[in-house]
Design an enzyme around this catalytic site. Structure first.
Site, PDB file in Angstrom:
ATOM      1  N   GLU A   1       2.696   8.095  -9.216  1.00 40.81           N
ATOM      2  CA  GLU A   1       1.906   7.793  -8.021  1.00 40.81           C
ATOM      3  C   GLU A   1       0.461   8.179  -8.352  1.00 40.81           C
ATOM      4  OE1 GLU A   1       3.113   6.993  -4.688  1.00 40.81           O
ATOM      5  OE2 GLU A   1       5.051   6.580  -5.601  1.00 40.81           O
TER       6      GLU A   1
ATOM      7  N   LYS B   1      13.501   9.120  -1.846  1.00 39.37           N
ATOM      8  CA  LYS B   1      14.402   8.044  -2.271  1.00 39.37           C
ATOM      9  C   LYS B   1      15.850   8.357  -1.928  1.00 39.37           C
ATOM     10  CE  LYS B   1      11.430   6.352  -5.962  1.00 39.37           C
ATOM     11  NZ  LYS B   1      10.999   6.610  -7.336  1.00 39.37           N
TER      12      LYS B   1
ATOM     13  N   THR C   1       0.849  -1.189   0.000  1.00 38.56           N
ATOM     14  CA  THR C   1       0.000   0.000   0.000  1.00 38.56           C
ATOM     15  C   THR C   1       0.888   1.243   0.000  1.00 38.56           C
ATOM     16  OG1 THR C   1      -0.008   0.365   2.382  1.00 38.56           O
ATOM     17  CG2 THR C   1      -1.567  -1.264   1.531  1.00 38.56           C
TER      18      THR C   1
ATOM     19  N   LEU D   1      15.161  -2.809  -9.079  1.00 37.53           N
ATOM     20  CA  LEU D   1      16.623  -2.767  -9.254  1.00 37.53           C
ATOM     21  C   LEU D   1      17.330  -3.014  -7.921  1.00 37.53           C
ATOM     22  CD1 LEU D   1      17.041   0.373 -11.549  1.00 37.53           C
ATOM     23  CD2 LEU D   1      17.099  -2.042 -12.219  1.00 37.53           C
TER      24      LEU D   1
ATOM     25  N   GLU E   1      13.715  -2.978  -0.555  1.00 38.78           N
ATOM     26  CA  GLU E   1      14.462  -2.742  -1.788  1.00 38.78           C
ATOM     27  C   GLU E   1      13.671  -1.912  -2.794  1.00 38.78           C
ATOM     28  OE1 GLU E   1      16.951  -2.105  -3.794  1.00 38.78           O
ATOM     29  OE2 GLU E   1      17.963  -3.943  -3.158  1.00 38.78           O
TER      30      GLU E   1
ATOM     31  N   GLY F   1       6.858   0.897 -12.505  1.00 36.92           N
ATOM     32  CA  GLY F   1       5.911  -0.063 -13.103  1.00 36.92           C
ATOM     33  C   GLY F   1       5.616  -1.174 -12.120  1.00 36.92           C
TER      34      GLY F   1
ATOM     35  N   ASP G   1       8.910  12.672  -4.154  1.00 37.30           N
ATOM     36  CA  ASP G   1       9.170  11.246  -4.257  1.00 37.30           C
ATOM     37  C   ASP G   1      10.676  10.977  -4.385  1.00 37.30           C
ATOM     38  OD1 ASP G   1       8.120   8.522  -4.647  1.00 37.30           O
ATOM     39  OD2 ASP G   1       9.085   8.729  -6.603  1.00 37.30           O
TER      40      ASP G   1
ATOM     41  N   ALA H   1      12.356   0.616  -7.882  1.00 38.52           N
ATOM     42  CA  ALA H   1      11.501  -0.580  -8.038  1.00 38.52           C
ATOM     43  C   ALA H   1      12.318  -1.847  -7.807  1.00 38.52           C
ATOM     44  CB  ALA H   1      10.808  -0.581  -9.396  1.00 38.52           C
TER      45      ALA H   1
ATOM     46  N   GLY I   1       0.200   4.375 -15.580  1.00 35.01           N
ATOM     47  CA  GLY I   1       0.642   3.802 -14.295  1.00 35.01           C
ATOM     48  C   GLY I   1       2.086   4.104 -13.947  1.00 35.01           C
TER      49      GLY I   1
END
Ligand code: ADP
Ligand code: ASP
Ligand code: MG
Length: 814
Positions: free
Chosen positions: A666, A681, A554, A612, A605, A796, A677, A610, A663
């Site tokens: 966000e 990160k 979520t 990687l 991770e 993705g 975002d 995503a 998609g």
């Protein structure tokens, strides 16, 4: 001659008694001893009737009716009508006697152990009689022989002591004369010399068979039951348990003493001296090899032969300054218990002599407490000994094996395995024979403990992971699809058995302890109960499954702040939700610490790039002694997609819209466009590189006009993008002038982090970054000039799901 014993589970119904007859027929033996238990469950019913009557509750009559019905129905199902009446009338007349006895107990309001034995003996007497009549009916030469005439005991009712000499003589005398018949005998019951009925203890039919087998020098003793032998653990609790092909008398005894109910512990003794083998076989699968028990068993490369448990244990601890150096306290302690006929299952004493701790069956707890308190009243009043410490509702688990004494590290492995699964250990004991190591744990943890120990000692290569999945949107549903597809591969190649036990979205939640069938999860989820965070958490705790993993797909803040509760229960957390790791530093640190303290992996991770392997690589660099000097990265698949597609021929508004529809952003695209975002990160990478940092310390050179940043919803945001189209076009023109491309870059340099749009010239590692790809350049002590580069699809649902999948496998293979 062979002796075959069929337990209550093998004679519970007419169909199973027919199956017993098939087995008898197949032995083709003319002379055979068949010992049978009461019809499954009947002994419990008889004891219940006795207790109800003694409590002067008239309902004992209902229980008696049920007992009657069980027997009469079986007779009607087994025998043809013309053969029924004789058997029915004999059984009915026996039941009348039983009724009179119960009536007596009811009117007196009391039941003596002697009367209890008399009442309970009807179970075996009736079943043996019915079965012998059935054998005769189908054409066997069969005889019913009342065990009370052969087995002689003292008068310790409930668990009488056998007079082996007298019983042996009677058996050999009787069997030497018996014609070529199948002799059917009731198990469990015996008699004193003066003819009072006694019993050999619950489960005692095994013992009857063994006493007879030893007395007549039988060639084999077969115990027929409802499982295919003695298993590496109780197969009703541990699904993966396997039958042990060959086991020694001592190991079998130890296993049964420690709870393997399949064999009544005293059974081994009579046959041991003669070296008579015992075979344990499955009535419902007679072809299965079962277990053979002899003096010595081959090692088979395993040191641990089986794992058992004794439920319902109470620990009593006696301690106090008065115990140090004063001889006799422990002697008195044990004397009190032995006089009260309480058997001690486990003992531990600290070498300081300051305390002794013993384990007894729960049922004796009250008696033990009052006797011990009485015996030590003086010392307790003088405060030399503290009041007795009592802990109830515990259980013992034990590892058993003849070869255990020759191996180091078994207990270490046992306790660390339990520790990792949050199983609290209250006491530990190692048998003097070094044939077992036992631990006292909470009753609720037994299933988990047995399964996890079984996994550690018998399924070295298979590990079961139990997943609880929150969120089944884009990422969650892809993950479930991948899990379904890979299930077989994981089992065969990585020896991982991954099961999804719980699934929840914001509306409903659904659990299945056996694993949710993954082809049906969407419909099952709609049939679930209303989602409730507390209930979800409580259910996971109740299920108490080993190797549990919470998977958060979520973007919920509420969920992110519950991780700590799971970690504290040693439940691993895997998440693609960035909120936890990018929230306040203290919270991030707390989660990391809890993960360490409770040995519960916390993996995220997918928070950066995503699927990687960015965080994992960073972890390995640092763990192997490298130091991060600088990180430069394009970490927003969404922004990369937007700037790759935005040019003079398109509008910024349309490109963002398309990215959202496909998609790549966000649900709230402003989180991407504003740079928040990417800040999160780089914050996570900074923290993972060892920096103490909070979001506010990161410089954000946002390219969005202030008005767009201030919008409250998606509609207003898109309107603002339209309004400022010129501003966006100008950014492209400026970049083009320098023959550069626009990339939104995150930088960590010397502990300072920033994010912003940069002009990237041709030849730069970022220049040709396509689609929604991410790239990270790690400049480290070992890679000072030429950075370590990780590059690939960074957004993705598919790649995010596969990143979560990878984290789950990391836990499984760690
Ligand atoms: P019976 O009525 O045939 O005497 P029991 O119920 O006394 O049968 O014993 C068989 C049961 O013992 C099995 O159904 C199983 O649940 C239980 N059991 C416990 N531990 C073990 C074990 N290690 N191996 C096999 N069975 C076990
Ligand atoms: N019927 C007795 C009991 O249930 C004895 C046995 O089954 O072995 O304990
Ligand atoms: Mg039994």
């Amino acid at each position: 001659m062979k002796v075959l014993k069929f337990g209550g589970t093998s004679v519970a119904t007419a169909a199973s008694i027919q199956q017993v007859q098939n087995i008898i027929a197949q032995t083709k033996a003319k002379k055979l001893v068949v010992v049978v238990s009461a019809l499954g469950g009947v002994t419990d019913m008889l004891l219940k009737a006795a207790k109800t009557a003694a409590d002067q509750e008239i309902e004992y009559k209902d229980v008696l009716k049920d007992i009657e019905k069980r027997h009469l129905n079986i007779i009607k199902e087994l025998l043809p009508i013309n053969a029924q009446s004789k058997v029915l009338s004999k059984v009915k007349s026996e039941l009348n006697v039983l009724e009179t006895l119960l009536e007596g107990a009811y009117y007196i309001g009391e039941i003596t152990p002697k009367l209890s034995d008399k009442i309970v003996s009807f179970g075996e007497l009736l079943s043996a009689y019915i079965i012998s009549e059935y054998f005769i009916e189908v054409g066997h030469k069969a005889t019913f022989k009342d065990s009370r005439e052969l087995l002689i005991t003292d008068n310790t009712h409930g668990k009488a002591i056998v007079d082996f000499e007298e019983s042996g003589n009677r058996c050999s005398h009787y069997f030497s004369k018996v014609p070529a018949h199948i002799v059917v005998m009731p198990g469990f019951i015996a008699a004193t010399r003066d003819g009072n009925v006694t019993t050999l203890g619950r489960g005692g039919s095994d013992y009857t068979a063994s006493i007879v087998a030893a007395a007549i020098d039988a060639e084999e003793l077969q115990i027929w039951t409802d499982v295919s032998g003695m298993y590496t653990a109780n197969p009703k609790i541990v699904k993966q348990a396997k039958a042990i092909p060959h086991i020694s008398y001592e190991e079998a005894m130890e296993l049964s003493h420690f709870g393997a109910k399949v064999l009544y512990p005293p059974t081994i003794q009579p046959v041991l001296a003669k070296g008579l083998p015992i075979a344990i076989k499955n009535t419902f699968d007679p072809e299965a090899p079962g277990t053979i028990i002899t003096r010595k068993a081959p090692e088979e490369g395993r040191t641990v032969r089986g794992i058992t448990n004794i439920p319902a244990i109470t620990l009593l601890s006696i301690e106090g300054p008065g115990m140090i150096g004063i001889p006799g306290i422990s002697k008195r302690f044990f004397e009190v218990l032995s006089q009260a006929e309480i058997s001690v299952v486990l003992i531990t004493q600290a070498s300081s002599e300051h305390s002794i701790c013993i384990g007894i069956a729960d049922e004796y707890a009250e008696k033990a407490i009052s006797q011990v308190n009485k015996a030590f009243a003086y010392e307790m009043a003088m405060k030399k000994i503290k009041p007795l410490l009592i802990e109830k509702e515990l259980a013992i688990i034990a590892l058993v094996g003849d070869q255990m004494k020759n191996h180091q590290g078994l207990s270490g492995r046992m306790f660390s395995t339990l520790g990792k699964n949050n199983v609290n250990i209250r006491a530990i004991a190692q048998g003097a024979s070094e044939r077992n190591i036992s631990a006292v744990i909470r009753k609720e943890d037994v299933k988990k403990a047995l399964n996890t120990l079984h996994e550690a000692f018998f399924e070295e290569q298979t590990k079961q992971l139990n997943l609880f999945i929150l969120g089944v949107g884009n990422v969650g549903s892809k993950l479930l699809g991948q899990l379904k597809q890979q299930k077989k591969y994981l089992k065969e190649h990585l020896r991982l058995n991954v099961r999804v036990i719980g699934i929840a979205n914001s509306r409903t939640m659904y659990f299945d302890e056996q694993g949710i069938p993954l082809q049906k999860w969407p419909e099952l989820l709609t049939q679930g109960t209303k989602t409730d965070a507390t209930q979800f958490y409580n259910t996971i705790l109740e299920l108490n499954a080993r190797n549990s993993i919470l998977v958060d797909n979520t973007a919920s803040e509420e969920v992110a702040f519950t991780y700590k509760n799971f970690l504290k229960q040693s439940i691993a957390v895997v998440t693609c939700n960035k909120i936890a790791c990018s929230s306040g530093y203290e919270h991030y640190r707390l989660l990391k610490e809890l993960a360490k303290e409770f040995e519960a992996p916390f993996l995220f991770e997918t928070n950066v790039g995503a699927g990687l392997p960015i965080i994992d690589t960073l972890k390995h660099l640092i763990a192997s002694g490298d130091e991060i000097i600088k990180i430069k990265a394009v970490l927003s698949g969404s922004l990369n997609y937007v700037f790759n597609n935005f040019n003079e021929t398109t509008t910024f508004h349309d490109v963002v819209k398309k990215a959202q529809e496909e998609g790549y952003t966000e649900p709230d695209p402003k989180i991407d466009l504003s740079g928040i975002d990417v800040m999160r990160k780089i914050l996570i990478l900074a923290r993972e590189s060892g920096n103490v940092m909070d979001l506010e310390e990161i410089v954000n050179r946002s390219f969005l006009p202030e008005e767009a940043l201030q919008t409250k919803d998606n509609k207003a945001f898109f309107a603002a993008l339209k309004k400022f189209e010129n501003h966006f076009q100008q950014m492209v023109i400026d970049a083009k002038k320098e023959a550069c491309k626009l990339k939104f870059v995150a930088t960590l340099d010397n502990g300072k982090a920033s994010v912003g749009l940069e002009h990237i010239p041709e030849g730069h590692d970022f220049y040709s970054l396509a689609g929604s790809d991410n790239i990270v350049l790690f400049y480290t002590k070992r890679y000072p000039e030429q950075p370590l580069i990780i590059k690939g699809a960074g957004a993705g649902a598919d790649v995010t799901a596969s990143g979560i999948f990878a984290d789950i496998i990391r836990i499984g293979t760690y």
